[in-house]
Design an enzyme around this catalytic site. Structure first.
Site, short mmCIF file in Angstrom:
data_model
loop_
_atom_site.label_atom_id
_atom_site.label_comp_id
_atom_site.label_asym_id
_atom_site.label_seq_id
_atom_site.Cartn_x
_atom_site.Cartn_y
_atom_site.Cartn_z
N GLN A 1 5.05 -1.35 -6.26
CA GLN A 1 4.89 -2.74 -5.79
C GLN A 1 3.62 -3.34 -6.37
OE1 GLN A 1 5.10 -2.77 -1.56
NE2 GLN A 1 4.55 -4.91 -1.36
N GLY A 2 3.77 -4.32 -7.26
CA GLY A 2 2.61 -4.94 -7.91
C GLY A 2 2.24 -6.25 -7.25
N TYR A 3 1.48 -6.17 -6.19
CA TYR A 3 1.02 -7.37 -5.49
C TYR A 3 -0.48 -7.59 -5.75
CZ TYR A 3 5.09 -8.13 -2.35
OH TYR A 3 6.32 -8.41 -1.82
N SER A 4 -1.32 -6.63 -5.32
CA SER A 4 -2.77 -6.83 -5.31
C SER A 4 -3.35 -6.94 -6.71
CB SER A 4 -3.46 -5.67 -4.60
OG SER A 4 -2.90 -5.47 -3.34
N SER B 1 0.31 1.81 -5.88
CA SER B 1 0.70 3.19 -5.54
C SER B 1 1.90 3.60 -6.38
CB SER B 1 1.07 3.30 -4.06
OG SER B 1 0.03 2.83 -3.26
N GLU C 1 7.38 -3.91 5.01
CA GLU C 1 6.32 -2.94 4.77
C GLU C 1 5.51 -2.72 6.05
OE1 GLU C 1 3.74 -4.11 1.58
OE2 GLU C 1 2.57 -2.27 1.67
N SER D 1 -5.14 -5.35 5.56
CA SER D 1 -6.18 -4.66 6.35
C SER D 1 -6.04 -4.99 7.84
CB SER D 1 -7.56 -5.11 5.87
OG SER D 1 -7.76 -6.46 6.20
N GLU E 1 -8.14 -6.31 9.79
CA GLU E 1 -8.62 -7.67 10.11
C GLU E 1 -7.51 -8.70 9.87
OE1 GLU E 1 -10.28 -5.50 8.21
OE2 GLU E 1 -11.98 -5.04 9.52
#
Ligand SMILES: Cc1cc2nc3c(=O)[nH]c(=O)nc-3n(C[C@H](O)[C@H](O)[C@H](O)COP(=O)(O)OP(=O)(O)OC[C@H]3O[C@@H](n4cnc5c(N)ncnc54)[C@H](O)[C@@H]3O)c2cc1C
Length: 397
Positions: free
Chosen positions: A132-135, A167, A250, A379, A381
């Site tokens: 998964q290419g998000y960040s 990942s 997710e 995260s 938060e």
């Protein structure tokens, strides 16, 4: 309301339990941290073998509809499956977690028939592993700020840019990729969701070494990578909505997948084997108090998991309430691992290979992994913000 299982459900559990226990011992032996070490070839091969057996037995995607190769199981069977797999610390979706728990369901609900025909079955068999290419380096929590660009040239998108923390990119055959297709539009509007072949020319994968010593996630670079137009999911520039669906799955499974109950049970087991302030730890009132609190919270999480399953059963895309399970499971696991550190004292710090390491150093490995789990998939938060704003309807901070 009748909370008892029917004889058929009890039989399902018995058969499943026998299968999982047998398969775990045949494939993984005495190794206990089954989700870790996917960068090591020997562990990866075992995970693939486990996946194959799960698939052959028909358990790999009980929650998918039958028409797409899933089990089409009811909520009770799904709950039993998750309970039994998590009890043993087994990865519930085998080697292809991202595909089976979130990317496949996204395609089932939002993909085209051609995409479903092309990709779903190979997800189930693990012939094609997905990442998964998000960040990106400057777009994590603020994901909509992503800068990887895709321009349409003829029948292709041409992609340039960089992703990070991806990942399994080093193992993956396919990737879901978020790209900016309209740089002039407001940031949530100009994004598209693509399915990318990881062997495409122009893709470079560089593993990143983590504090655990492993290298399970990666930087991925895109240099004029050509992606066919038919690999767009949803509409052009409307990928944000598709990506949110994937993120909801997710987060739902971030709570579901985490074997936090096993972490608590393992800690209880450990407390019976080690000393704490001169007595067996399990007999110390302070330790007992902590263990009881962890066990209660883990049980609450199990019940929250059932609520998520009910939603899926009604064929709804999971909503912002999934943030609660993700937040609580990963934070509870972190507290469990920190308490293992307190209970074991300085011996906790010793890695495997040291003669004085406790239980082969596995508690240190779990401790070092636990913080990352509170960051992955958004995260803590950010989960607090989502719960505050979208579940409790509090004003924006
Ligand atoms: C083990 C692991 C696996 C991962 N796998 C993948 C993967 O496969 N694919 C992928 O695309 N990404 C993956 N990620 C990346 C993950 O999604 C990001 O790390 C995460 O979204 C946080 O982004 P960031 O690292 O850029 O931190 P930042 O967004 O820079 O955040 C830094 C700190 O600021 C806080 N913060 C930021 N914004 C706010 C706010 N609005 N309110 C309050 N606090 C805030 C954050 O909570 C954090 O503490 C993975 C991460 C980990 C740890």
């Amino acid at each position: 309301m009748d909370f008892n299982y029917t004889p058929e459900q009890e039989e399902f559990r018995r058969t499943l339990r026998g299968f999982l226990e047998r398969t775990k011992s045949e494939v993984f032996g005495r190794n206990d941290d089954l989700n870790a070490g996917t960068d090591r070839d020997d562990r990866w091969q075992r995970l693939l073998e486990y996946h194959r057996r799960l698939y052959d037995a028909g358990y790999v995607a009980l929650h998918w509809p039958k028409e797409w190769g899933g089990g089409g199981a009811g909520i009770v069977e799904q709950a039993i499956y998750q309970d039994e797999a998590l009890r043993l610390g087994l990865p519930i979706y085998g080697a292809n977690t991202l595909a089976i728990d979130r990317i496949g369901p996204t395609l089932i609900f939002l993909g085209t028939d051609e995409q479903r025909e092309r990709y779903l079955r190979k997800m189930l068999t693990a012939e094609e592993i997905w990442c998964q290419g998000y960040s990106e380096p400057n777009a994590g929590s603020d994901l909509a700020g992503l800068q990887t660009r895709a321009e349409i040239q003829g029948d292709y998108f041409v992609v340039n840019g960089q992703k990070i923390w991806t990942s399994l990119a080093q193992r993956a055959h396919m990737q879901v990729l978020l790209v900016r297709t309209d740089p002039k539009a407001p940031k949530h509007m100009g994004i598209s969701y693509l399915l990318v072949d990881m062997k495409s020319p122009g893709i470079t994968v560089r593993p990143l070494r983590q504090i655990t010593g492993g290298a399970e996630f990666n930087e991925v670079f895109y240099d004029n990578v050509k992606v066919p137009l038919k690999n767009l999911v949803g509409e052009i520039n409307k990928g944000w909505q598709v990506s949110i669906a994937t993120l909801m799955y997710e987060r739902a499974s971030g709570g579901t997948r985490h074997p936090v109950q096993k972490s608590v049970e393992d800690l209880i087991g450990l407390s019976r084997r080690v000393q704490f302030q001169g007595v067996t730890a399990a007999q110390h009132p302070y330790v007992r108090q902590k263990l009881a609190q962890f066990a209660i919270e883990a049980e609450c999480l199990r019940l929250i998991r059932y609520r998520g399953l009910t939603n899926q059963l009604k064929k709804r895309i999971p909503g912002p309430e999934t943030s609660y399970g993700k937040l609580h499971a990963t934070e509870l696991n972190l507290r469990v691992q920190m308490f293992a550190d307190e209970m074991l004292g300085p011996f906790h710090q010793l890695r495997s290979g040291s003669s004085a390491a406790v239980e082969g150093g596995r508690w240190l490995g779990r401790f070092l992994t636990a913080r990352g789990m509170t960051i992955a998939a958004g995260s803590s938060e950010i989960q607090h913000n989502i719960i505050g704003e979208r579940v409790l309807k509090l004003p924006k901070g």
